[in-house]
Design an enzyme around this catalytic site. Structure first.
Site, PDB file in Angstrom:
ATOM      1  N   SER A 113       0.822  -1.213   0.000  1.00  0.00           N
ATOM      2  CA  SER A 113       0.000   0.000   0.000  1.00  0.00           C
ATOM      3  C   SER A 113       0.860   1.270   0.000  1.00  0.00           C
ATOM      4  CB  SER A 113      -0.922   0.010   1.214  1.00  0.00           C
ATOM      5  OG  SER A 113      -1.677  -1.175   1.253  1.00  0.00           O
TER       6      SER A 113
HETATM    7  C1  LIG Z   1      -2.770  -4.268  -0.473  1.00  0.00           C
HETATM    8  S1  LIG Z   1      -2.083  -5.859  -0.222  1.00  0.00           S
HETATM    9  C2  LIG Z   1      -1.458  -5.738   1.389  1.00  0.00           C
HETATM   10  C3  LIG Z   1      -0.263  -4.946   1.604  1.00  0.00           C
HETATM   11  C4  LIG Z   1       0.466  -5.346   2.862  1.00  0.00           C
HETATM   12  N1  LIG Z   1      -0.262  -5.031   4.058  1.00  0.00           N
HETATM   13  C5  LIG Z   1       1.854  -4.778   2.877  1.00  0.00           C
HETATM   14  O1  LIG Z   1       2.236  -4.083   3.827  1.00  0.00           O
HETATM   15  O2  LIG Z   1       2.585  -5.060   1.913  1.00  0.00           O
HETATM   16  C6  LIG Z   1      -3.468  -6.911   0.203  1.00  0.00           C
HETATM   17  C7  LIG Z   1      -3.062  -8.315   0.547  1.00  0.00           C
HETATM   18  O3  LIG Z   1      -4.225  -8.981   1.053  1.00  0.00           O
HETATM   19  C8  LIG Z   1      -4.141 -10.327   0.648  1.00  0.00           C
HETATM   20  N2  LIG Z   1      -5.482 -10.936   0.804  1.00  0.00           N
HETATM   21  C9  LIG Z   1      -6.582 -10.801   0.025  1.00  0.00           C
HETATM   22  N3  LIG Z   1      -7.595 -11.511   0.536  1.00  0.00           N
HETATM   23  C10 LIG Z   1      -7.138 -12.094   1.679  1.00  0.00           C
HETATM   24  C11 LIG Z   1      -7.715 -12.952   2.661  1.00  0.00           C
HETATM   25  N4  LIG Z   1      -8.983 -13.366   2.574  1.00  0.00           N
HETATM   26  N5  LIG Z   1      -6.945 -13.349   3.690  1.00  0.00           N
HETATM   27  C12 LIG Z   1      -5.649 -12.943   3.805  1.00  0.00           C
HETATM   28  N6  LIG Z   1      -5.042 -12.162   2.893  1.00  0.00           N
HETATM   29  C13 LIG Z   1      -5.782 -11.721   1.851  1.00  0.00           C
HETATM   30  C14 LIG Z   1      -3.637 -10.220  -0.778  1.00  0.00           C
HETATM   31  O4  LIG Z   1      -3.129 -11.431  -1.250  1.00  0.00           O
HETATM   32  C15 LIG Z   1      -2.598  -9.125  -0.643  1.00  0.00           C
HETATM   33  O5  LIG Z   1      -1.321  -9.626  -0.396  1.00  0.00           O
END
Ligand SMILES: C[S@@+](CC[C@H](N)C(=O)[O-])C[C@H]1O[C@@H](n2cnc3c(N)ncnc32)[C@H](O)[C@@H]1O
Length: 245
Positions: free
Chosen positions: A94
């Protein structure tokens, strides 16, 4: 200088040059990190009211965390730009301002146990880990979960535990949580996460059915177990995927 003198100098000069290259890179990244902090402060000043305010302790944590060590090598030179970056598998790390805002909204306390849903690169977890006692983070894409766990361990973030799984369900074994930070957009607020929030706890989560219509929301659980929700500002996140809705 004669060839003989050069031959004598090479064993001395080359190791010195090699040793100074990583130090120069670290100096470069530290300066970029300071610029990132200044950009976050400028954005926060431009957001009206208190909704965009960033906590000083959060900025101090972000000044410490080496974001360039957590992103993939191909985007390392852009690690401190205030924008999301690709981390592979169709996912992103993000925008730094949004990380600062979400962390500030969670109001982290030094004795807090925090759940993050969506580990991604591990950056948000690392920032949280500087401010709270323990971070549990769940990532649904296995290679991202493994990579983040490995990088966080190598960097010494010992109070972060990462697991591969569907964060929609939370992490009941470690609940209740003082705060929950969800970094992927859900089309509704997941009931298991509200359940796993402590009374008095806060959850920060992007909510919206399409990527063009999402809002960052703050959910506060009252002492009596009921909860209130407030819209903070429009955002754009990758979707929260997973089953069992
Ligand atoms: C915007 S990215 C997150 C960025 C992260 N917080 C960072 O600091 O790099 C969103 C993440 O949520 C994960 N995601 C999506 N659905 C999810 C779920 N149901 N459970 C866990 N992770 C999930 C995606 O694979 C992705 O890696």
């Amino acid at each position: 200088m004669s060839a003989n003198v050069w031959r004598k100098l090479i064993p001395v000069v080359v190791p010195l040059l090699l040793a100074s290259a990583p130090a120069a890179a670290e100096t470069h990244f530290a300066a970029a990190r300071d610029d990132m902090i200044r950009t976050i402060e400028a954005i926060a000043r431009g957001v009206s009211g208190q909704s965009g305010a960033i906590d000083a302790a959060v900025l101090a944590a972000m000044r410490e965390v080496p974001r360039h060590e957590l992103v993939p090598a191909d985007v390392r030179d852009r690690a401190y730009v205030d924008s999301p970056l690709s981390i592979g598998f169709g996912q992103t790390i993000s925008q730094p301002y949004i990380v600062a805002l979400m962390t500030s909204l969670a109001k982290p306390g030094s004795d807090y146990v925090v759940l993050e849903v969506g580990t991604g690169s591990g950056y948000q977890a690392a920032v949280l880990s500087r401010l709270v006692a323990q971070v549990y983070s769940i990532e649904i894409v296995e290679p991202l979960a493994s990579r983040a766990a490995e990088r966080l361990k190598a960097l010494g973030y010992d109070n972060v535990t990462v697991r591969h799984g569907d964060g929609y369900q939370g992490w009941p074994e470690h609940a209740p949580f003082d705060a929950i930070v969800v970094t992927a957009a859900a089309d509704h607020i997941p009931a298991p996460l509200v359940e796993q929030l402590k009374p008095g706890g806060r959850m920060v989560i992007p909510v919206g059915a399409s990527s063009l219509a999402q809002n960052l929301m703050l959910v506060e659980k009252d002492r009596d177990g009921s909860h209130t929700r407030r819209t903070v500002l429009p955002v754009r996140f990758v979707p929260l995927v997973g089953g069992n809705r």
